[in-house]
Enzyme design. Structure first.
Site, PDB file in Angstrom:
ATOM      1  N   ARG A  11       0.832  -1.220   0.000  1.00  0.00           N
ATOM      2  CA  ARG A  11       0.000   0.000   0.000  1.00  0.00           C
ATOM      3  C   ARG A  11       0.856   1.256   0.000  1.00  0.00           C
ATOM      4  O   ARG A  11       0.434   2.293  -0.481  1.00  0.00           O
ATOM      5  CB  ARG A  11      -0.895   0.000   1.228  1.00  0.00           C
ATOM      6  CG  ARG A  11      -2.032  -0.997   1.112  1.00  0.00           C
ATOM      7  CD  ARG A  11      -2.963  -0.833   2.292  1.00  0.00           C
ATOM      8  NE  ARG A  11      -4.041  -1.782   2.230  1.00  0.00           N
ATOM      9  CZ  ARG A  11      -4.401  -2.571   3.241  1.00  0.00           C
ATOM     10  NH1 ARG A  11      -3.756  -2.527   4.385  1.00  0.00           N
ATOM     11  NH2 ARG A  11      -5.404  -3.404   3.108  1.00  0.00           N
ATOM     12  N   LYS A  54      -1.672 -18.127   6.745  1.00  0.00           N
ATOM     13  CA  LYS A  54      -2.711 -18.372   7.730  1.00  0.00           C
ATOM     14  C   LYS A  54      -3.126 -17.050   8.389  1.00  0.00           C
ATOM     15  O   LYS A  54      -2.333 -16.122   8.330  1.00  0.00           O
ATOM     16  CB  LYS A  54      -2.219 -19.350   8.795  1.00  0.00           C
ATOM     17  CG  LYS A  54      -0.994 -18.816   9.575  1.00  0.00           C
ATOM     18  CD  LYS A  54      -0.773 -19.550  10.846  1.00  0.00           C
ATOM     19  CE  LYS A  54      -1.471 -18.938  11.998  1.00  0.00           C
ATOM     20  NZ  LYS A  54      -0.749 -17.811  12.645  1.00  0.00           N
ATOM     21  N   HIS A  87       3.713 -22.459   8.634  1.00  0.00           N
ATOM     22  CA  HIS A  87       5.171 -22.562   8.656  1.00  0.00           C
ATOM     23  C   HIS A  87       5.681 -23.654   9.591  1.00  0.00           C
ATOM     24  O   HIS A  87       6.816 -24.076   9.480  1.00  0.00           O
ATOM     25  CB  HIS A  87       5.821 -21.204   8.961  1.00  0.00           C
ATOM     26  CG  HIS A  87       5.781 -20.804  10.396  1.00  0.00           C
ATOM     27  ND1 HIS A  87       4.698 -20.220  10.991  1.00  0.00           N
ATOM     28  CD2 HIS A  87       6.698 -20.913  11.376  1.00  0.00           C
ATOM     29  CE1 HIS A  87       4.953 -19.984  12.260  1.00  0.00           C
ATOM     30  NE2 HIS A  87       6.169 -20.397  12.530  1.00  0.00           N
ATOM     31  N   GLU A  92       5.172 -19.575  24.273  1.00  0.00           N
ATOM     32  CA  GLU A  92       6.014 -18.467  23.819  1.00  0.00           C
ATOM     33  C   GLU A  92       6.236 -17.510  24.974  1.00  0.00           C
ATOM     34  O   GLU A  92       5.304 -17.252  25.744  1.00  0.00           O
ATOM     35  CB  GLU A  92       5.308 -17.704  22.695  1.00  0.00           C
ATOM     36  CG  GLU A  92       5.129 -18.505  21.435  1.00  0.00           C
ATOM     37  CD  GLU A  92       4.443 -17.663  20.377  1.00  0.00           C
ATOM     38  OE1 GLU A  92       5.162 -17.003  19.620  1.00  0.00           O
ATOM     39  OE2 GLU A  92       3.206 -17.644  20.344  1.00  0.00           O
ATOM     40  N   ASP A  94      -5.006 -18.285  16.227  1.00  0.00           N
ATOM     41  CA  ASP A  94      -3.624 -17.988  15.842  1.00  0.00           C
ATOM     42  C   ASP A  94      -2.750 -19.244  15.863  1.00  0.00           C
ATOM     43  O   ASP A  94      -1.869 -19.403  15.024  1.00  0.00           O
ATOM     44  CB  ASP A  94      -3.054 -16.938  16.817  1.00  0.00           C
ATOM     45  CG  ASP A  94      -1.688 -16.414  16.375  1.00  0.00           C
ATOM     46  OD1 ASP A  94      -1.475 -16.300  15.161  1.00  0.00           O
ATOM     47  OD2 ASP A  94      -0.844 -16.128  17.247  1.00  0.00           O
ATOM     48  N   HIS A 100      -1.206 -24.476  13.728  1.00  0.00           N
ATOM     49  CA  HIS A 100       0.034 -25.142  14.127  1.00  0.00           C
ATOM     50  C   HIS A 100      -0.225 -26.370  15.009  1.00  0.00           C
ATOM     51  O   HIS A 100       0.328 -27.444  14.777  1.00  0.00           O
ATOM     52  CB  HIS A 100       0.950 -24.178  14.893  1.00  0.00           C
ATOM     53  CG  HIS A 100       1.262 -22.915  14.151  1.00  0.00           C
ATOM     54  ND1 HIS A 100       1.340 -22.855  12.771  1.00  0.00           N
ATOM     55  CD2 HIS A 100       1.533 -21.655  14.582  1.00  0.00           C
ATOM     56  CE1 HIS A 100       1.637 -21.614  12.407  1.00  0.00           C
ATOM     57  NE2 HIS A 100       1.750 -20.878  13.487  1.00  0.00           N
ATOM     58  N   LYS A 158       0.904 -17.207  25.224  1.00  0.00           N
ATOM     59  CA  LYS A 158       1.909 -16.144  25.103  1.00  0.00           C
ATOM     60  C   LYS A 158       2.324 -15.738  26.512  1.00  0.00           C
ATOM     61  O   LYS A 158       1.596 -15.954  27.474  1.00  0.00           O
ATOM     62  CB  LYS A 158       1.310 -14.939  24.377  1.00  0.00           C
ATOM     63  CG  LYS A 158       0.875 -15.274  22.955  1.00  0.00           C
ATOM     64  CD  LYS A 158       1.537 -14.361  21.968  1.00  0.00           C
ATOM     65  CE  LYS A 158       1.098 -14.621  20.546  1.00  0.00           C
ATOM     66  NZ  LYS A 158       2.181 -15.119  19.692  1.00  0.00           N
TER      67      LYS A 158
HETATM   68  C1  BG6 Z   1       2.636 -17.463  14.064  1.00  0.00           C
HETATM   69  C2  BG6 Z   1       1.715 -16.774  15.021  1.00  0.00           C
HETATM   70  O1  BG6 Z   1       1.907 -18.208  13.142  1.00  0.00           O
HETATM   71  O2  BG6 Z   1       3.490 -18.338  14.785  1.00  0.00           O
HETATM   72  C3  BG6 Z   1       2.504 -16.010  16.063  1.00  0.00           C
HETATM   73  O3  BG6 Z   1       0.871 -15.878  14.303  1.00  0.00           O
HETATM   74  C4  BG6 Z   1       3.512 -16.913  16.735  1.00  0.00           C
HETATM   75  O4  BG6 Z   1       1.636 -15.432  17.022  1.00  0.00           O
HETATM   76  C5  BG6 Z   1       4.325 -17.678  15.707  1.00  0.00           C
HETATM   77  O5  BG6 Z   1       4.353 -16.110  17.535  1.00  0.00           O
HETATM   78  C6  BG6 Z   1       5.187 -18.725  16.378  1.00  0.00           C
HETATM   79  O6  BG6 Z   1       6.047 -19.278  15.424  1.00  0.00           O
HETATM   80  P1  BG6 Z   1       7.438 -19.879  15.840  1.00  0.00           P
HETATM   81  O7  BG6 Z   1       8.016 -20.395  14.569  1.00  0.00           O
HETATM   82  O8  BG6 Z   1       8.242 -18.777  16.450  1.00  0.00           O
HETATM   83  O9  BG6 Z   1       7.135 -20.968  16.837  1.00  0.00           O
END
Ligand code: BG6
Length: 523
Positions: A79, A182, A212, A250, A269, A274, A374
């Site tokens: 943007r 995602k 990922h 995390e 999230d 995941h 978190k």
């Molecule tokens: C992301 C989330 O998909 O994965 C984040 O949106 C999260 O909130 C992250 O922090 C964690 O990924 P990783 O690879 O650091 O475990």
């Protein structure tokens, strides 16, 4: 444990030779390392956080390792109205590691298109830029679109790509693919609707839905541990496994992502994607081969076997909470509601724990405890399988008091590796039992920590290998599992627990597992 050297390998038997021939056949199938083809990578959200933190470093690392093809070009779409040179500068400063001399060349050639994602003019200009690149560079007419934009823009970007004929390869090209970040949808209905919109423009084999976690070496190693070794699979079932825990913890808070996180929460999230992916790989049946369809078929079957919670079960088997002010890794941090951009009366959860069941022959009666949060004491993602106790202990209870259950721990990150914990006799006259561990460490064995997941996934998308991407029916199943939880939480009276930042979650999460006579592996 260390890698076995060639000298230690015994003469192959006929059976081993046949297994080797089979694995050679596997290596030739999709799912293995095919070479990326020349292509233009078009990044929507080119000035955003994900691009700077993950995509640019991944492309730079691939380039410096020589893993990108000649004729690889980058076009950023965003943007902000910035010039090609400004964009190139951002690309350069985002490349954090490795030899960036080649990368500087890729960056220098990069083009940038500024404009709104819902404005056809943006796509007309993109079309023109692509046509110029097709004519002047050796990118072969192939396109890889990467949607690193807010999810609310996915539908319009996709439909405008279609309207401008950008869903097809350029002249001489063989593919146009789209990578979609995602979360794919906000719930089951919106995910199905998004899927319809995507399929109106792209065929399923052009669509690469990214999670990922699947690009992490340690997550892929779950498949190898289970399906390349004879010792684990026979005990990977209800006869031997007492319970399974999957934790994604995390220490970070929400950073500058309040706008996104307020609408997502931990359920959307992390849990829907995941955690469900790691769960699927943990519970799935052995695939016939590593081809993309075989693996994904088994993952879908695994997710279909997950028991869908009733409203009553959501109330008793799912806990949600948000962090309050506390101390994480020695630093004082604010509570979730005090974070910049968060509503002071926010009902968004930053922690979820739940008990799930997988209704099939392999897993009937084995509880799966999963949790994510978190601002926990530290970053840690792991899968642990706790095995049943020995049927009879010939040792006195006080002798065995120092010994915990047999547990297999797969450390996804950090300190990537696997530990098998079992009882051993401590030296001395008495039978004094202690828990010890056989430890495999990626760092010690392979001399490096695994590369970032985005490198692997970008390379696979360029090579046309969808094995580690999510198929449409997988997304649907994952949403089906979280749907009753979303439904129950629409009721504002549902309790949102609290935990001080820097702890392992609310007391309700402990109670959830303690009532079954078990405990979280990490308190
Ligand atoms: C992301 C989330 O998909 O994965 C984040 O949106 C999260 O909130 C992250 O922090 C964690 O990924 P990783 O690879 O650091 O475990």
């Amino acid at each position: 444990m260390t890698e076995t050297s060639d000298e230690q390998v015994p003469e192959p038997s006929a059976a081993m030779q046949s297994a080797a021939m089979q694995s050679a056949a596997v290596a030739a199938t999709p799912g293995s390392s095919r070479l990326p083809q020349p292509a233009v990578l078009v990044i929507f959200g080119a000035t955003g956080d994900l691009t700077a933190r993950k995509l640019m470093p991944a492309v730079a690392a691939l380039e410096s390792k020589g893993e990108l093809p000649a004729g690889f070009e980058v076009v950023g779409v965003g943007r902000d109205q910035i010039s090609d040179d400004d964009f190139a500068e951002r690309m350069r400063s985002a490349a954090t590691s490795g030899d960036t001399s080649d990368w500087t060349e890729v960056a220098a050639r990069a083009r940038y298109v500024g404009g709104d994602y819902a404005d056809p003019e943006t796509f007309r200009r993109l079309y023109t830029v692509m046509a110029e690149i097709d004519e002047q560079r050796g990118s072969g007419g192939n396109r890889l679109y990467y949607l690193a934009t807010p999810p609310s823009t996915f539908a319009s970007v996709i439909s405008l790509l279609g309207e401008h004929g950008l869903n097809k390869p350029g002249p001489g090209g063989s593919f146009a693919r789209v990578v979609i970040e995602k979360p794919f949808g906000e719930d089951l209905e919106s995910a199905l609707e998004l899927d319809r919109q995507v399929h109106a423009v792209f065929d399923e084999d052009q669509v690469y839905r990214i999670d990922h976690y699947l690009g992490k070496e340690t997550v892929q190693n779950l498949l190898v541990l289970r399906f390349a070794n004879a010792v684990f699979e026979p005990i990977w079932n209800r006869r031997y496994v007492d319970s399974v825990q999957i934790t994604v913890a995390e220490s970070l808070g929400i950073g500058h992502r309040a706008e996104f996180y307020e609408g997502a929460g931990a359920l959307r999230d992390i849990v829907q994607n995941h955690l469900m992916q790691v769960l699927a790989l943990t519970v799935m049946e052995p695939p016939v081969s590593m081809d993309p369809q075989g693996i994904r078929d088994e993952k879908v079957k695994a997710l279909r076997a997950v028991d869908i919670l009733t409203p009553e079960e959501v109330a008793t088997d799912v806990v949600r909470a948000r962090y309050e002010r506390g101390v994480v890794e020695g630093e004082e941090v604010v509570g979730y509601r005090e974070e910049d951009g968060v509503d002071r009366r926010s009902q968004t959860e930053t922690f979820v724990a739940m008990r799930l069941w997988v209704d099939n022959w392999r897993w009937a009666g084995v509880p799966f405890y999963i949790r994510t949060g978190k601002r926990m004491p530290r970053r840690l993602t792991e899968v642990s399988l706790k095995f049943h106790n020995a049927p009879h202990l010939p040792f006195a209870p006080q002798q065995a008091s120092g010994m915990g259950p047999n547990t297999l721990v797969l450390r996804i990150e950090p300190d990537e590796g696997i530990s098998l914990c079992f009882g051993a006799k401590a030296p001395g006259e008495a039978f004094d039992l202690r828990t010890v561990a056989l430890d495999f460490s990626y760092q010690q064995t392979f001399g490096s920590t695994p590369p970032d997941a985005y490198q692997r996934l970008l390379r696979d998308a360029l090579a046309g290998d969808p094995t580690l991407f999510i198929r449409s029916d997988e997304v649907e199943q994952a949403w089906r599992i979280v749907a009753p939880i979303q439904e129950a939480w629409r009721n504002e009276d549902v309790k949102l627990g609290r935990y001080p930042a820097g702890t392992w979650g609310p007391k309700e999460a402990d109670q959830l597992i303690q009532r079954d006579g078990r405990a979280w592996r990490l308190p």
